[in-house]
Design a protein around this motif. Structure first.
Motif, PDB file in Angstrom:
ATOM      1  N   GLN B 106      34.902  71.001   2.862  1.00 11.63           N
ATOM      2  CA  GLN B 106      33.731  70.431   3.521  1.00 11.63           C
ATOM      3  C   GLN B 106      33.824  68.911   3.644  1.00 11.63           C
ATOM      4  OE1 GLN B 106      30.156  72.277   2.108  1.00 11.63           O
ATOM      5  NE2 GLN B 106      28.989  70.426   2.309  1.00 11.63           N
ATOM      6  N   ALA B 107      34.292  68.272   2.575  1.00  9.85           N
ATOM      7  CA  ALA B 107      34.333  66.812   2.581  1.00  9.85           C
ATOM      8  C   ALA B 107      35.366  66.268   3.562  1.00  9.85           C
ATOM      9  CB  ALA B 107      34.639  66.300   1.182  1.00  9.85           C
ATOM     10  N   SER B 112      28.673  66.047   5.185  1.00  3.51           N
ATOM     11  CA  SER B 112      27.888  67.146   4.636  1.00  3.51           C
ATOM     12  C   SER B 112      26.446  67.122   5.118  1.00  3.51           C
ATOM     13  CB  SER B 112      27.907  67.087   3.117  1.00  3.51           C
ATOM     14  OG  SER B 112      29.202  67.385   2.673  1.00  3.51           O
ATOM     15  N   PHE B 113      26.140  66.245   6.088  1.00  3.39           N
ATOM     16  CA  PHE B 113      24.780  66.222   6.601  1.00  3.39           C
ATOM     17  C   PHE B 113      24.679  67.142   7.821  1.00  3.39           C
ATOM     18  CE2 PHE B 113      25.134  62.490   3.987  1.00  3.39           C
ATOM     19  CZ  PHE B 113      23.998  62.599   3.224  1.00  3.39           C
ATOM     20  N   ARG B 114      25.080  68.380   7.584  1.00  3.53           N
ATOM     21  CA  ARG B 114      24.897  69.417   8.588  1.00  3.53           C
ATOM     22  C   ARG B 114      23.966  70.424   7.980  1.00  3.53           C
ATOM     23  NH1 ARG B 114      30.199  70.071  11.888  1.00  3.53           N
ATOM     24  NH2 ARG B 114      31.017  67.976  11.607  1.00  3.53           N
TER      25      ARG B 114
END
Lengths: 318, 247
Positions: B106-107, B112-114
């Motif tokens: 993910q990173a 990660s602002f999804r």
């Protein structure tokens, strides 16, 4: 559970018991405020003892808007009042979001018991501020003479207003569910379970937590705005630490970090208040016993007990 | 040196009167395993903390692929490709194996602002995570909660989590800790197969594994690198025998 909450007030309305409709509205809004807190406390592991600040601020925005709309004056001589909920709701959420951004930015530098105390301290500041501002009633509170309006709907009608509140609760729960299934939710879960793992995976925990804290406050604030309209009254008691404590108790009773936890907790809390509160003034003694039982024997609350006591943060069914 | 992936230049760290890191310089080159050994209390943990970003050195620089990262946080270094495993296992126990790995994917695959797309159906997360697990022979355990894994599997999972970052360098802190001879041999094999893809700075007590895996070694004693070189040089160095090997 949601369906039951929808059907009972409709039935009560048809049978001509408006009291039960407004009781259901109250339950719905307390549950919604707890849904907000659950995002921070349950999913994010941020034990906020100051969510009354957002609940009350939301309430005051509904109250102050109505106050100025009623006598056609302006807030601090600048902003005209409004009794349109389509204006007041975004305003309440925006204000609560900003307040939470400030409080969170400072509080999230601490952890554990310091975090609990600092969120409490900020909420108490807001409480005393409201207490000592005579324009808006000070400690006597501020009445809302006419419930704020939603274009096309008669918000004075108890059932209509209940349905508005119910929609709010459903949306808040849907948002929580969607959010926690997303990348953001995965990061927030990891921030709670293992901060080191999250940082080592290349994601800084602080901004993730801060955003969750802000969204949490916005949900609780919207519930507060609706709550003030329901009661036709807003007072500093909505901001007091008792309120923060009640919301925490509800989240813990229902199940920390469970989607339906806040609703289950609110049903239990309001149910006991209504049934036992009619019998004895000391109903909170029994609430205490139930809370003790939950903490000792069903650590994941009513919802955890219902679905077998797995820990939160488990997989959604894939 | 253009093939240096990770470079430490003159790192110093003092805690009061104690000099925990004293002018440490070393390089990790492409395609190699560089082992860092030293007795207890030599300052290995302090040095790792400065490489990973938990501690700021008082002086000196840390470079990752020629880019200075000395002032960056743990998370920022991880995003730039520094994968790390811990001496004491650091996994989210209630979550499944794949969830622990996916957070690393993910990173590196965006921020990660999804907020909307469910991760459990996101193939851009699942596929790289599965690939990292497969590298460590754990793909059959993907949907098992970490709490149900054996100690050996957890050690391998730690490395898989670091691999999920598609790292340019791996920093492995005693990956063999607590493993029996069999588990240790297995992990040694896996690490050997990795080094062509990603160079490894290996901190390890298991000398058998170190001598088998490492191209070069640095020996840390009392915060200083007292020797470095290839396996034979280190084995023969009298100071190393005195300070560490105790033969």
């Amino acid at each position: 559970m949601l369906a039951l909450l929808l059907v009972l007030p409709v039935a009560a309305d048809l049978l001509g018991h408006p009291y039960y409709v407004s009781l259901a509205s109250r339950l719905t809004l307390i549950a919604m405020a707890a849904v907000g807190l659950n995002l921070a406390l349950g999913y994010g592991g941020m034990i906020s003892f100051g969510h009354a600040a957002y609940f009350g601020l939301g309430g005051y925005i509904a109250g102050i808007g109505a106050y100025h709309a009623f006598d056609a004056t302006a807030f601090m001589g600048l902003l005209p009042g409004s009794d349109n909920l389509l204006v007041l709701w975004p305003l309440a959420m925006l204000a609560c979001g900003l307040l939470a951004l400030l409080i969170g930015a400072v509080s999230l530098r601490t952890t554990g018991v310091y975090f609990i105390m600092i969120t409490l301290a900020f909420a108490q500041m807001v409480y005393y501020f409201a207490n000592s501002w005579p324009t808006y009633g000070g400690q006597d509170g501020l009445p809302i003479y006419l419930r704020n309006q939603l274009p096309g709907l008669d918000t004075q009608d108890p059932l209509t207003f209940f349905l508005v509140c119910f929609t709010g609760l459903v949306l808040a729960m849907a948002l929580t569910s969607r959010l926690m299934g997303s990348r953001f939710g995965a990061a927030l879960t990891m921030a709670r379970l293992n901060e080191t793992r999250l940082a080592t995976a290349g994601i800084s925990p602080y901004p993730i937590r801060l955003l969750a804290f802000v969204v949490s406050a916005m949900i609780t604030g919207l519930a507060g705005a609706l709550y003030a309209d329901l009661n036709g009254f807003v007072s500093p008691s909505m901001l007091s630490w008792h309120m923060s404590g009640e919301l925490m108790v509800i989240v813990i009773l229902g199940g920390v970090g469970r989607l339906y936890g806040p609703l289950a907790g609110a049903v239990l809390f309001i149910g006991m208040e209504t049934l036992l509160g009619g019998l004895t003034e000391y109903w909170q003694l029994f609430l205490g016993l139930v809370l003790l039982g939950v903490v000792l024997f069903a650590r994941h609350g009513v919802m955890g007990w219902l679905d077998g006591g797995e820990s939160p943060g488990r997989e959604p069914h894939e | 040196m253009s093939d240096a992936v990770l470079t430490l230049e003159g790192l110093h760290k003092r805690f009061g009167a104690l000099t925990a890191t004293d002018d440490v310089s070393l390089t990790l080159r492409r395609g190699e395993i560089h082992a860092l050994i030293g007795p207890n209390g030599a300052g290995k943990s302090t040095l790792i903390a400065q490489i990973a970003g938990n501690l700021r050195p008082d002086a000196g620089r840390v470079l990752l692929d020629g880019e200075e990262v000395t002032a960056l946080s743990v998370a920022a270094r991880a995003r730039r490709g520094l994968g790390r495993s811990f001496q004491v296992s650091s996994l989210a126990e209630p979550l499944t194996v794949i969830r622990n790995v996916m957070i690393g994917v993910q990173a590196v695959s965006g921020h990660s602002f999804r907020f909307w797309t469910p991760v459990h159906r996101d193939r851009r997360l699942l596929e790289p995570a599965m690939a990292a697990l497969a590298r460590m022979g754990l793909e059959h355990r993907a949907w098992t909660p970490v709490a149900a894994l054996s100690h050996g599997e957890r050690r391998a999972l730690e490395v898989a989590c670091a691999l999920a970052l598609e790292p340019r360098a791996l920093l492995l802190d005693e990956p063999m800790a607590g493993l029996g001879p069999e588990g240790s041999a297995r992990l040694t094999e896996l690490l050997e197969s990795l080094k062509q893809e990603v160079p490894i700075l290996l901190i390890e007590h298991d000398m058998q594994a170190v001598f088998r895996l490492a191209e070069r070694l640095s020996v840390l004693v009392a915060g200083r690198v007292i020797a470095h070189g290839d396996v034979d040089t280190i084995r023969r160095d009298p100071r190393v025998r005195d300070a560490y090997l105790g033969e």
